[in-house]
Design an enzyme around this catalytic site. Structure first.
Site, PDB file in Angstrom:
ATOM      1  N   GLY A  50       0.935  -1.159   0.043  1.00  0.00           N
ATOM      2  CA  GLY A  50      -0.019  -0.040  -0.041  1.00  0.00           C
ATOM      3  C   GLY A  50       0.843   1.042  -0.023  1.00  0.00           C
TER       4      GLY A  50
ATOM      5  N   GLY B 281      -0.091   4.420  -1.064  1.00  0.00           N
ATOM      6  CA  GLY B 281      -0.780   5.759  -1.245  1.00  0.00           C
ATOM      7  C   GLY B 281      -0.184   6.931  -0.749  1.00  0.00           C
TER       8      GLY B 281
ATOM      9  N   GLY C 291       1.217   5.508   2.880  1.00  0.00           N
ATOM     10  CA  GLY C 291       2.359   4.680   2.600  1.00  0.00           C
ATOM     11  C   GLY C 291       3.326   4.789   1.827  1.00  0.00           C
TER      12      GLY C 291
ATOM     13  N   ARG D  29      -0.919  -1.890  -6.226  1.00  0.00           N
ATOM     14  CA  ARG D  29      -1.694  -1.971  -7.509  1.00  0.00           C
ATOM     15  C   ARG D  29      -1.406  -1.274  -8.685  1.00  0.00           C
ATOM     16  NH1 ARG D  29      -7.684  -3.091  -5.892  1.00  0.00           N
ATOM     17  NH2 ARG D  29      -7.364  -0.988  -5.069  1.00  0.00           N
TER      18      ARG D  29
ATOM     19  N   SER E 108      -0.667   7.847  13.214  1.00  0.00           N
ATOM     20  CA  SER E 108      -1.234   9.102  13.054  1.00  0.00           C
ATOM     21  C   SER E 108      -0.268  10.035  12.696  1.00  0.00           C
ATOM     22  CB  SER E 108      -1.892   9.716  14.389  1.00  0.00           C
ATOM     23  OG  SER E 108      -2.118  10.964  14.313  1.00  0.00           O
TER      24      SER E 108
ATOM     25  N   LYS F  24      -5.901   4.170  18.696  1.00  0.00           N
ATOM     26  CA  LYS F  24      -5.994   5.168  17.607  1.00  0.00           C
ATOM     27  C   LYS F  24      -7.401   5.416  17.347  1.00  0.00           C
ATOM     28  CE  LYS F  24      -4.547   7.230  13.821  1.00  0.00           C
ATOM     29  NZ  LYS F  24      -5.813   7.132  12.819  1.00  0.00           N
TER      30      LYS F  24
ATOM     31  N   HIS G 197      -8.156   7.858  19.889  1.00  0.00           N
ATOM     32  CA  HIS G 197      -7.384   9.175  19.473  1.00  0.00           C
ATOM     33  C   HIS G 197      -8.229   9.929  18.467  1.00  0.00           C
ATOM     34  CE1 HIS G 197      -4.875  10.878  16.114  1.00  0.00           C
ATOM     35  NE2 HIS G 197      -4.125  11.510  17.192  1.00  0.00           N
ATOM     36  N   ASN G 198      -8.457   9.087  17.636  1.00  0.00           N
ATOM     37  CA  ASN G 198      -9.577   9.886  16.377  1.00  0.00           C
ATOM     38  C   ASN G 198     -10.785  10.316  17.060  1.00  0.00           C
ATOM     39  OD1 ASN G 198      -7.462   9.097  14.712  1.00  0.00           O
ATOM     40  ND2 ASN G 198      -8.717   8.458  13.129  1.00  0.00           N
TER      41      ASN G 198
ATOM     42  N   GLU H 220      -9.739  13.583  18.503  1.00  0.00           N
ATOM     43  CA  GLU H 220      -9.633  14.359  17.474  1.00  0.00           C
ATOM     44  C   GLU H 220     -11.189  14.960  17.052  1.00  0.00           C
ATOM     45  OE1 GLU H 220      -8.884  13.578  12.829  1.00  0.00           O
ATOM     46  OE2 GLU H 220      -6.939  13.051  14.050  1.00  0.00           O
TER      47      GLU H 220
END
Length: 334
Positions: free
Chosen positions: A7, A9, A12, A31, A112, A166, A169-170, A173
């Protein structure tokens, strides 16, 4: 240390660059052949020396589950898989059990830092066994911010604990962003305040509300003064919902998260049925004027209190409902 990274993106790809800059070898697979080092998962595994460590950084849900299933078929006993995506923590026990059947280790790691992590480092929250965490520590150290390890990395607990941390955490946020958003709207609504951007910038040093999110709010206001033209439509990744589900399950009150999450839902409505009902009821019991979507002028309100979005006409008329109890909308910027 060698690492396979699946990955490449926005997150990544930047993580690959940061790990390489720390002196490690990274074989990436995506991909998209334009960014991929390997041609397939099998090719990626073949380029790594045993025991291998493979980091999965693909969208949560089926893409991650399918990738881990495929890895269970091509990796060998003694290898290690790390899920660094935004998977729901309940998936981790399932993934760990699947891989354990092949003698493959598993760690979950909440990450994060967004697009800024490449330069600033990533906050890491890891779950899994001590020995596996220690084995992957060179990669964690490469990704985390400079400084004391405990200020950018935590071994939160057992499998699933990293993604759980996480998730929380979000959820936090969500609440922080909405607090800044409400403050922005109130400042915009008051006619004596002439420099809203300046107010936010003045808070970035020496105040108790200073934060990186506040810095990003100032940046957004600099790039788009008064946030003019930005649609109010705000999505959610799912982690706020999962956090609220956990709060209900464990009877932990989280009214701030609930309000901020529901405000995001409201931002996606062209015209709120709930507020239509409120407007109609006020007309019934108090004889207040009920404004219609077409053919009726809006209330005489300050522009800062109007619905903020691309289509401020019909939506404002439909949501404000007339009288002195006009609804207000949040405006959040990622």
């Amino acid at each position: 240390m060698q690492l396979g990274l699946i990955g490449l993106g926005k997150m990544g790809g930047n993580m690959r660059d940061r790990i390489r800059a720390a002196g490690h070898e990274v074989v990436g697979y995506d991909r998209n052949p334009d960014v991929s080092d390997a041609t397939s998962l099998e090719d990626l595994v073949g380029r790594l020396e045993a025991p291998r460590t493979v980091w999965v950084m693909v969208p949560a849900g089926d893409p991650t589950r399918e990738t881990i299933k495929q890895l269970s078929e091509v990796l060998d006993e003694g290898d290690l898989v790390i899920d660094g995506g935004n998977s729901k923590f309940t998936d981790d026990a399932v993934n760990a059990e699947l891989l354990a059947g092949q003698g493959i280790g598993y760690l979950d790691c909440g990450v994060s830092g967004g697009i800024w992590g490449k330069d600033n480092g990533y906050g890491l929250m890891c779950g899994g066994g001590d020995e596996l965490v220690e084995r992957a520590m060179p990669i964690f150290d490469a990704l985390r911010p400079e400084g004391p390890r405990e200020e950018g990395f935590v071994h939160a607990g057992k499998v699933g604990a990293g993604h759980y941390a996480k998730m929380v955490h979000n959820g936090i946020e969500y609440g922080l962003m909405h607090a800044y958003a409400e403050g922005f709207e109130l400042l915009m609504a008051k006619d004596i305040v002439e420099d809203v951007e300046g107010c936010f910038k003045a808070w970035t040093r020496g105040t108790v509300v200073r934060s990186w999110l506040l810095d990003l709010m100032v940046k957004a206001l600099e790039e788009t003064p008064d946030l003019e033209g930005i649609s109010e439509f705000t999505t959610d990744s799912g982690e706020g919902r999962w956090t609220l589900e956990e709060a209900i399950e464990l009877a932990v009150p989280m009214p701030v998260l609930a309000a901020s999450l529901f405000a995001r839902f409201q931002s996606r409505q062209e015209n709120s049925p709930a507020m239509q009902a409120v407007a109609a009821l006020r007309g019934q019991f108090g004889g207040h004027a009920v404004q219609m979507l077409e053919g009726t002028p809006k209330s005489d309100v300050h522009h800062g209190a109007e619905v903020k979005g691309d289509d401020t006409g019909a939506k404002a008329e439909g949501r404000q409902g007339g009288g002195d109890e006009s609804g207000t909308q949040d405006l959040q910027q990622h």
